[in-house]
Design an enzyme around this catalytic site. Structure first.
Site, PDB file in Angstrom:
ATOM      1  N   TRP A   1       0.827  -1.223   0.000  1.00 36.47           N
ATOM      2  CA  TRP A   1       0.000   0.000   0.000  1.00 36.47           C
ATOM      3  C   TRP A   1       0.853   1.262   0.000  1.00 36.47           C
ATOM      4  CZ3 TRP A   1      -4.633  -0.918   3.933  1.00 36.47           C
ATOM      5  CH2 TRP A   1      -5.356  -2.049   3.536  1.00 36.47           C
ATOM      6  N   LYS A   2       2.140   1.117   0.238  1.00 35.55           N
ATOM      7  CA  LYS A   2       3.055   2.266   0.321  1.00 35.55           C
ATOM      8  C   LYS A   2       2.518   3.289   1.343  1.00 35.55           C
ATOM      9  CE  LYS A   2       4.691   1.151  -4.244  1.00 35.55           C
ATOM     10  NZ  LYS A   2       5.278   1.588  -5.494  1.00 35.55           N
TER      11      LYS A   2
ATOM     12  N   GLU B   1      11.407  -5.901  -9.289  1.00 35.56           N
ATOM     13  CA  GLU B   1      10.621  -4.733  -9.661  1.00 35.56           C
ATOM     14  C   GLU B   1      11.505  -3.743 -10.430  1.00 35.56           C
ATOM     15  OE1 GLU B   1       7.098  -4.255  -6.694  1.00 35.56           O
ATOM     16  OE2 GLU B   1       8.826  -3.215  -5.874  1.00 35.56           O
TER      17      GLU B   1
ATOM     18  N   GLY C   1       4.656   2.186 -11.025  1.00 36.06           N
ATOM     19  CA  GLY C   1       3.720   3.316 -11.059  1.00 36.06           C
ATOM     20  C   GLY C   1       3.675   4.057 -12.378  1.00 36.06           C
TER      21      GLY C   1
ATOM     22  N   SER D   1       3.607  -2.025 -12.176  1.00 36.60           N
ATOM     23  CA  SER D   1       2.422  -1.818 -13.024  1.00 36.60           C
ATOM     24  C   SER D   1       1.649  -3.103 -13.315  1.00 36.60           C
ATOM     25  CB  SER D   1       2.821  -1.109 -14.325  1.00 36.60           C
ATOM     26  OG  SER D   1       3.304   0.190 -14.034  1.00 36.60           O
TER      27      SER D   1
ATOM     28  N   GLY E   1       1.493  -2.464  -6.297  1.00 38.46           N
ATOM     29  CA  GLY E   1       1.357  -1.165  -5.642  1.00 38.46           C
ATOM     30  C   GLY E   1      -0.031  -0.593  -5.883  1.00 38.46           C
ATOM     31  N   GLY E   2      -0.146   0.300  -6.856  1.00 38.22           N
ATOM     32  CA  GLY E   2      -1.392   1.028  -7.128  1.00 38.22           C
ATOM     33  C   GLY E   2      -2.632   0.148  -7.173  1.00 38.22           C
TER      34      GLY E   2
HETATM   35  P1  13P Z   1       2.868  -0.330  -8.942  1.00 39.69           P
HETATM   36  O1  13P Z   1       2.085  -1.612  -8.970  1.00 39.69           O
HETATM   37  O2  13P Z   1       2.057   0.857  -8.514  1.00 39.69           O
HETATM   38  O3  13P Z   1       3.621  -0.109 -10.219  1.00 39.69           O
HETATM   39  O4  13P Z   1       3.978  -0.471  -7.795  1.00 39.69           O
HETATM   40  C1  13P Z   1       4.783  -1.603  -7.768  1.00 39.69           C
HETATM   41  C2  13P Z   1       5.529  -1.615  -6.495  1.00 39.69           C
HETATM   42  O5  13P Z   1       6.407  -0.816  -6.274  1.00 39.69           O
HETATM   43  C3  13P Z   1       5.140  -2.620  -5.488  1.00 39.69           C
HETATM   44  O6  13P Z   1       6.078  -2.717  -4.482  1.00 39.69           O
END
Ligand code: 13P
Length: 254
Positions: A11-12, A168, A174, A214, A235-236
């Site tokens: 979730w950052k 990653e 993102g 992504s 992430g997102g």
């Molecule tokens: P996104 O899925 O938003 O690109 O982020 C990937 C990420 O950094 C997961 O740790």
């Protein structure tokens, strides 16, 4: 050797208390509908939400993880959080060495390895992140960067039971940009080879290697059906229950 796929949400730095608890509740409700999912689910909210989200996860087939932890269990480290602390809250996983922490907090491979060792000593499973920048990719250094991050960030005595790797590519995080499935396959195979060199073939063949960057419901299948891709670090798309679950469903792993 069958490796159970791990669908992990990072979730950052997102989610105030009520939003985070609502999201966790939605995820729990969706996962319950699956009965016995064929994959493992994990969510990693910000530290402020761990205690409340843990309550929401009671009895659910969704594990809880933190996004970082220190290499010491206590002491004079203002602003940090220790592996003993997150373990006590009920975390079973911790993400370490994410490229955002390497960039924002100057975390080196040595620091990541120290943190991972301490996390393992506290009975936590680690998700150790690696990945190249766009400039490194453009100059053909992807495999060298990733294999040297494995050599430097993964503690010597790591096992498939306590360690997961997440590849990653920084430029894919993102941005909506992704490597081709062939690129991902090549990197994951090289990472597994580097793990075999460091930890032995037996551990390397059992260790899960996630792809992150992504990942969305629409591209989940193309990545998660690859030979050496054992799940996703999201992430997102992990901030919406439907997308998070959609990734697992479209990948055919639950
Ligand atoms: P996104 O899925 O938003 O690109 O982020 C990937 C990420 O950094 C997961 O740790």
């Amino acid at each position: 050797m069958a490796r159970k796929k791990l669908i992990a949400g990072n979730w950052k730095m997102n989610g105030l208390l009520s939003e985070g608890v609502d999201l966790a509740k939605e995820i729990v409700a969706e996962v319950k509908k699956l009965g016995k999912p064929g994959c493992e689910f994990l969510i990693c909210p910000p530290a402020t939400l761990l205690t409340s989200v843990k309550k929401t996860l009671r009895g659910a087939k969704v594990a809880l993880g933190a996004q970082d932890s220190h290499w010491e269990n206590k002491g004079a480290h203002t602003g940090d959080i220790s592996p003993a602390m997150i373990k006590e809250i009920g975390c079973t996983y911790v993400i370490l060495g994410h490229s955002e922490r390497r960039a924002d907090h100057g975390e080196t491979n040595e620091i990541v390895a120290k943190k991972a060792k301490a996390a393992h000593e506290n009975g936590l499973k680690t998700i150790i992140c690696i990945g190249e920048s766009e400039a490194e990719r453009d100059s053909g250094k992807t495999l060298d960067v990733c294999t040297s991050q494995i050599a430097g960030s993964v503690p010597e005595d790591s096992t498939a039971a306590d360690t997961v790797i997440a590849y990653e590519p920084i430029w894919a995080i993102g941005t909506g940009k992704t490597p081709t499935p062939a690129d991902v396959e090549e990197v994951h195979a090289a990472v597994r080879k580097a793990l075999a060199k460091k930890l032995g073939k037996a551990q390397a063949s059992k260790m899960r290697i996630l792809y992150g960057g992504s990942v969305k419901p629409g591209n989940a299948k193309e990545f998660l059906s690859l030979e050496d891709v054992d799940g996703a670090l999201i992430g997102g798309a992990s901030l919406k229950a439907a997308d998070f679950l959609g990734i697992a469903k479209n990948a055919g792993c639950c």
